[in-house]
Design a protein around this motif. Structure first.
Motif, PDB file in Angstrom:
ATOM      1  N   UNK A 287      -3.757   6.170 -11.104  1.00  0.00           N
ATOM      2  CA  UNK A 287      -3.461   7.587 -11.337  1.00  0.00           C
ATOM      3  C   UNK A 287      -3.271   7.869 -12.828  1.00  0.00           C
ATOM      4  N   UNK A 288      -2.753   6.906 -13.573  1.00  0.00           N
ATOM      5  CA  UNK A 288      -2.570   7.117 -15.014  1.00  0.00           C
ATOM      6  C   UNK A 288      -3.901   7.329 -15.723  1.00  0.00           C
ATOM      7  N   UNK A 289      -4.947   6.639 -15.254  1.00  0.00           N
ATOM      8  CA  UNK A 289      -6.279   6.856 -15.840  1.00  0.00           C
ATOM      9  C   UNK A 289      -6.767   8.265 -15.515  1.00  0.00           C
ATOM     10  N   UNK A 290      -6.509   8.716 -14.300  1.00  0.00           N
ATOM     11  CA  UNK A 290      -6.882  10.076 -13.918  1.00  0.00           C
ATOM     12  C   UNK A 290      -6.119  11.104 -14.757  1.00  0.00           C
ATOM     13  N   UNK A 291      -4.875  10.789 -15.052  1.00  0.00           N
ATOM     14  CA  UNK A 291      -4.059  11.711 -15.847  1.00  0.00           C
ATOM     15  C   UNK A 291      -4.638  11.894 -17.242  1.00  0.00           C
ATOM     16  N   UNK A 292      -5.217  10.826 -17.797  1.00  0.00           N
ATOM     17  CA  UNK A 292      -5.826  10.945 -19.130  1.00  0.00           C
ATOM     18  C   UNK A 292      -7.140  11.712 -19.080  1.00  0.00           C
TER      19      UNK A 292
ATOM     20  N   UNK B 116      -2.700  16.141  -7.568  1.00  0.00           N
ATOM     21  CA  UNK B 116      -1.579  17.083  -7.558  1.00  0.00           C
ATOM     22  C   UNK B 116      -0.476  16.642  -6.588  1.00  0.00           C
ATOM     23  N   UNK B 117      -0.872  16.139  -5.430  1.00  0.00           N
ATOM     24  CA  UNK B 117       0.100  15.754  -4.410  1.00  0.00           C
ATOM     25  C   UNK B 117       0.953  14.562  -4.826  1.00  0.00           C
ATOM     26  N   UNK B 118       0.437  13.757  -5.746  1.00  0.00           N
ATOM     27  CA  UNK B 118       1.165  12.555  -6.153  1.00  0.00           C
ATOM     28  C   UNK B 118       1.956  12.744  -7.445  1.00  0.00           C
ATOM     29  N   UNK B 119       1.912  13.932  -8.010  1.00  0.00           N
ATOM     30  CA  UNK B 119       2.683  14.217  -9.220  1.00  0.00           C
ATOM     31  C   UNK B 119       4.173  14.013  -8.938  1.00  0.00           C
ATOM     32  N   UNK B 120       4.817  13.207  -9.784  1.00  0.00           N
ATOM     33  CA  UNK B 120       6.245  12.978  -9.641  1.00  0.00           C
ATOM     34  C   UNK B 120       6.634  12.058  -8.505  1.00  0.00           C
ATOM     35  N   UNK B 121       5.672  11.349  -7.928  1.00  0.00           N
ATOM     36  CA  UNK B 121       5.933  10.405  -6.835  1.00  0.00           C
ATOM     37  C   UNK B 121       5.708   8.975  -7.319  1.00  0.00           C
ATOM     38  N   UNK B 122       6.100   7.970  -6.534  1.00  0.00           N
ATOM     39  CA  UNK B 122       5.838   6.572  -6.924  1.00  0.00           C
ATOM     40  C   UNK B 122       4.375   6.162  -6.796  1.00  0.00           C
ATOM     41  N   UNK B 123       3.542   7.014  -6.206  1.00  0.00           N
ATOM     42  CA  UNK B 123       2.121   6.655  -6.000  1.00  0.00           C
ATOM     43  C   UNK B 123       1.433   6.437  -7.338  1.00  0.00           C
ATOM     44  N   UNK B 124       0.770   5.295  -7.485  1.00  0.00           N
ATOM     45  CA  UNK B 124       0.089   4.983  -8.739  1.00  0.00           C
ATOM     46  C   UNK B 124      -1.396   4.693  -8.573  1.00  0.00           C
ATOM     47  N   UNK B 125      -1.902   4.755  -7.330  1.00  0.00           N
ATOM     48  CA  UNK B 125      -3.303   4.417  -7.077  1.00  0.00           C
ATOM     49  C   UNK B 125      -3.931   5.382  -6.079  1.00  0.00           C
TER      50      UNK B 125
ATOM     51  N   UNK C 278     -11.014  16.920  -3.226  1.00  0.00           N
ATOM     52  CA  UNK C 278     -10.206  15.814  -2.706  1.00  0.00           C
ATOM     53  C   UNK C 278      -9.442  15.094  -3.810  1.00  0.00           C
ATOM     54  N   UNK C 279     -10.130  14.776  -4.907  1.00  0.00           N
ATOM     55  CA  UNK C 279      -9.451  14.070  -5.995  1.00  0.00           C
ATOM     56  C   UNK C 279      -8.362  14.935  -6.622  1.00  0.00           C
ATOM     57  N   UNK C 280      -8.622  16.223  -6.759  1.00  0.00           N
ATOM     58  CA  UNK C 280      -7.610  17.100  -7.339  1.00  0.00           C
ATOM     59  C   UNK C 280      -6.401  17.237  -6.413  1.00  0.00           C
TER      60      UNK C 280
ATOM     61  N   UNK D  55       0.814  -1.214   0.000  1.00  0.00           N
ATOM     62  CA  UNK D  55       0.000   0.000   0.000  1.00  0.00           C
ATOM     63  C   UNK D  55       0.851   1.270   0.000  1.00  0.00           C
ATOM     64  N   UNK D  56       2.160   1.115  -0.110  1.00  0.00           N
ATOM     65  CA  UNK D  56       3.022   2.288  -0.061  1.00  0.00           C
ATOM     66  C   UNK D  56       2.925   3.138  -1.329  1.00  0.00           C
ATOM     67  N   UNK D  57       2.325   2.604  -2.391  1.00  0.00           N
ATOM     68  CA  UNK D  57       2.133   3.385  -3.615  1.00  0.00           C
ATOM     69  C   UNK D  57       0.673   3.814  -3.779  1.00  0.00           C
ATOM     70  N   UNK D  58      -0.020   3.888  -2.653  1.00  0.00           N
ATOM     71  CA  UNK D  58      -1.450   4.209  -2.650  1.00  0.00           C
ATOM     72  C   UNK D  58      -1.725   5.400  -1.741  1.00  0.00           C
ATOM     73  N   UNK D  59      -2.638   6.268  -2.155  1.00  0.00           N
ATOM     74  CA  UNK D  59      -3.141   7.342  -1.301  1.00  0.00           C
ATOM     75  C   UNK D  59      -4.615   7.075  -1.025  1.00  0.00           C
ATOM     76  N   UNK D  60      -4.975   7.021   0.242  1.00  0.00           N
ATOM     77  CA  UNK D  60      -6.374   6.880   0.638  1.00  0.00           C
ATOM     78  C   UNK D  60      -7.009   8.271   0.675  1.00  0.00           C
TER      79      UNK D  60
END
Length: 207
Positions: free
Chosen positions: A130-135, A52-61, A46-48, A1-6
């Motif tokens: 996060x990649x789906x959100x990016x699109x 934004x907070x995960x830009x450039x981080x390992x978080x992918x979910x 919240x989603x935004x 869960x280290x690549x996840x933001x709740x």
């Protein structure tokens, strides 16, 4: 869960049971938006923020959890894993206060041979890549400084219908995949989908 933001949106605060369920995930990153009565606005913020907070981080979910849900940590960790492997937005199965499914098949029904049925569903427990959100992000309007991940009201693809903010969010991804993961809804006691309902959801292919 280290690549996840709740991500949790709450008007008055989390239930104790939900806080305990989230803590059991051992997720190091939790973002909470509290105090806004306008749910579509609160979810959009919240989603935004999470995006934004995960830009450039390992978080992918991004893992969205409602403030009155209970669940088994292993089930939700597996749900996140499935979302990560398939690159699909994936949700657990939950009930509303009337004991009815908080989801409906995407209309028009999108059926890919061998693929899962896609749904519009609540944000009780949903893992979003996060990649789906990016699109999706470049297609969204920004109104009053708020990027509209969620809206409520008439949707151009659903003439004559009123669409709630969670269904509107799901539509951005062409519907989401429901997994046979039961999520409890505290109203005021947990309401759980039974095995029959889980089987019917998984086998649904339209009429």
């Amino acid at each position: 869960m280290d690549r996840t933001v709740v991500v949790v949106v709450t008007h008055r605060g989390l239930s104790d049971e939900t806080a305990e369920s989230i803590a059991a995930l051992n997720c190091p990153s939790i973002l909470k938006v509290k105090g806004l009565a306008n749910l579509a606005k609160a979810r959009s913020i919240a989603f935004e923020k999470a995006y934004q907070a995960t830009e450039g981080t390992p978080v992918d979910t991004i893992l969205s959890i409602d403030d009155d849900m209970v669940f088994a940590a292993k089930d939700v960790i597996d749900l996140v894993g499935h979302s990560r492997v398939t690159a699909e937005a994936c949700a657990g199965v939950a009930l509303n206060h009337e004991g009815k499914l908080t989801a409906r098949p995407l209309r028009p029904l999108v059926v890919v041979p061998g693929g899962p049925t896609r749904w519009l569903t609540g944000l009780a427990c949903m893992a979003i890549p996060r990649q789906r959100m990016k699109r999706v992000r470049p297609t969204l309007r920004e109104v009053g400084g708020i990027v509209e991940w969620c809206q409520t009201g008439a949707h151009p693809d659903y003439p004559g219908e009123w669409l709630p903010e969670d269904f509107w969010f799901c539509h951005h991804f062409g519907g989401v995949v429901l997994l046979p993961v039961a999520i409890g809804h505290i109203k005021p006691m947990p309401l759980w989908p039974d095995e029959r309902m889980l089987r019917e959801v998984m086998s649904y292919r339209g009429t």
